[in-house]
Design an enzyme around this catalytic site. Structure first.
Site, mmCIF file in Angstrom:
data_model
loop_
_atom_site.group_PDB
_atom_site.id
_atom_site.type_symbol
_atom_site.label_atom_id
_atom_site.label_comp_id
_atom_site.label_asym_id
_atom_site.label_seq_id
_atom_site.Cartn_x
_atom_site.Cartn_y
_atom_site.Cartn_z
ATOM 1 C CG MET A 220 -1.901 -1.196 1.174
ATOM 2 S SD MET A 220 -3.440 -0.901 2.038
ATOM 3 C CE MET A 220 -2.855 -0.659 3.692
ATOM 4 N N GLY A 221 2.176 1.084 -0.303
ATOM 5 C CA GLY A 221 3.052 2.252 -0.395
ATOM 6 C C GLY A 221 3.549 2.727 0.958
ATOM 7 C CG HIS B 170 6.921 -2.058 2.068
ATOM 8 N ND1 HIS B 170 6.834 -0.904 2.811
ATOM 9 C CD2 HIS B 170 5.684 -2.612 2.119
ATOM 10 C CE1 HIS B 170 5.603 -0.757 3.279
ATOM 11 N NE2 HIS B 170 4.883 -1.781 2.877
ATOM 12 C CD GLN C 61 6.565 -14.465 11.246
ATOM 13 O OE1 GLN C 61 7.603 -14.929 10.799
ATOM 14 N NE2 GLN C 61 6.281 -14.412 12.540
ATOM 15 C CD GLN D 176 -1.985 -8.835 4.074
ATOM 16 O OE1 GLN D 176 -2.830 -7.973 4.200
ATOM 17 N NE2 GLN D 176 -0.737 -8.554 3.773
HETATM 18 P P1 AMP Z 1 1.458 -2.888 3.467
HETATM 19 O O1 AMP Z 1 2.039 -1.887 2.537
HETATM 20 O O2 AMP Z 1 1.483 -2.461 4.901
HETATM 21 O O3 AMP Z 1 0.124 -3.416 3.003
HETATM 22 O O4 AMP Z 1 2.433 -4.131 3.426
HETATM 23 C C1 AMP Z 1 2.805 -4.753 2.220
HETATM 24 C C2 AMP Z 1 3.563 -6.011 2.541
HETATM 25 O O5 AMP Z 1 4.705 -5.700 3.330
HETATM 26 C C3 AMP Z 1 2.719 -7.010 3.373
HETATM 27 O O6 AMP Z 1 2.958 -8.324 2.898
HETATM 28 C C4 AMP Z 1 3.254 -6.817 4.764
HETATM 29 O O7 AMP Z 1 3.124 -7.955 5.597
HETATM 30 C C5 AMP Z 1 4.712 -6.518 4.480
HETATM 31 N N1 AMP Z 1 5.341 -5.809 5.612
HETATM 32 C C6 AMP Z 1 4.897 -4.698 6.232
HETATM 33 N N2 AMP Z 1 5.695 -4.368 7.261
HETATM 34 C C7 AMP Z 1 6.680 -5.310 7.296
HETATM 35 C C8 AMP Z 1 7.819 -5.534 8.135
HETATM 36 N N3 AMP Z 1 8.098 -4.725 9.153
HETATM 37 N N4 AMP Z 1 8.601 -6.599 7.872
HETATM 38 C C9 AMP Z 1 8.310 -7.434 6.827
HETATM 39 N N5 AMP Z 1 7.258 -7.278 5.996
HETATM 40 C C10 AMP Z 1 6.455 -6.235 6.235
#
Ligand code: AMP
Length: 282
Positions: free
Chosen positions: A30-31, A37, A151, A156
């Protein structure tokens, strides 16, 4: 880096890559990108020839009182980060391009274990329906060989893996481990909401997980005792309001009473209006 916003163009470009024999890795986001990421992008790079990242703040996974409108958006900085990571394609569609006015098809991952109605699904009804729906749409547009999830959002990635299995989707899901700040706080786009004082308190969440883990390692088997101690620790050391602190079966997310096999310890809590989540598998 190619930037594509039209889903049809994305599909055609992805198809052309596949026809040329490239293996495609996909990281949906989601940016407001951070090292969490980029760690997933690096995993995708390791397994694939071409990496596609999507940035889309998905309206249908936010509840009416949640932070859809104020969710951090910083496309310029995100593009810089993606270029530095040598990502091949950014898929950056608009809401209009993804959801027509009469959009009416949704994916529910539920069944015997009600995966979407546990943990975060309790305080965020409809959230995982929105997530599964957008991820299936993205998979159909990008058509990746591999998709990488974090994770950090344990529930999710579990739900996505179930959807892939149940719907015979031809994509392999890889889960990347949680990337943390130096003080243990899991990196999250939502950390930018925190005030200075809240930011200082935020690592308590991870510390509570470590406390629970230590109790398990030291031989405590009674999940309710571990949960009670961890909750007390959070409440005594911060102004977090706890949504849940749970010890569950990592595959079914069912609550566990006696800890005598691998467990997922998961927590969600509010610091002011900001909802933070974290977890550990022990
Ligand atoms: P989001 O942009 O928050 O929807 O996250 C996109 C992807 O990044 C999802 O698969 C999240 O689980 C992963 N993600 C977000 N924060 C972390 C983190 N701190 N460590 C590893 N993966 C992450």
């Amino acid at each position: 880096m190619k930037i594509i916003s039209d889903p049809k163009k994305m599909f055609l470009y992805s198809s052309s890559l596949r026809k040329r024999g490239y293996k495609i890795g996909f990281v949906p986001t989601m940016g407001a990108l951070h090292e969490g990421h980029t760690s997933l992008i690096r995993i995708a790079k390791k397994y694939c020839d071409k990496v596609i990242v999507s940035i889309f703040v998905n309206p249908i996974q936010f509840g009416p009182k949640e932070d859809y409108k104020r969710y951090p958006r910083n496309i310029k900085k995100d593009i810089q980060i993606l270029k530095k990571e040598k990502v091949d394609v950014l898929f950056y569609p608009t809401v209009k391009q993804m959801f027509s006015k009469d959009f009416s098809t949704f994916v529910e991952v539920d069944g015997k274990f009600c995966l979407s109605k546990k943990l975060c699904g309790i305080s965020r009804p409809g959230h995982f329906r929105g997530v599964a729906t957008i991820v299936l749409k993205l998979f159909n547009i990008v058509f990746p060989d591999i998709a990488v999830f974090g994770q950090k959002d344990y529930q999710q990635q579990l739900i996505i893996k179930k959807m892939v299995k149940d719907l015979n989707l031809n994509v392999k899901i890889i889960t990347g481990s949680i990337v943390r700040e130096k003080d243990g706080l899991a990196k999250s786009s939502r950390n930018s909401y925190l005030s200075k004082e809240q930011r200082l308190q935020a690592p308590i969440l991870y510390q509570s997980l470590l406390l629970a883990k230590k109790m398990v390692i030291d031989g405590e088997k009674d999940a309710s005792k571990i949960i009670a101690k961890a909750k007390k620790f959070i409440l005594q050391n911060s102004s977090f309001k706890i949504d849940y602190f749970s010890i569950v079966n990592p595959k079914t997310l069912e609550n566990i009473k006696k800890v005598n096999r691998p467990v997922l310890i998961a927590v969600a809590a509010y610091l002011g209006k900001t909802r933070l989540i974290d977890n550990l598998v022990v």
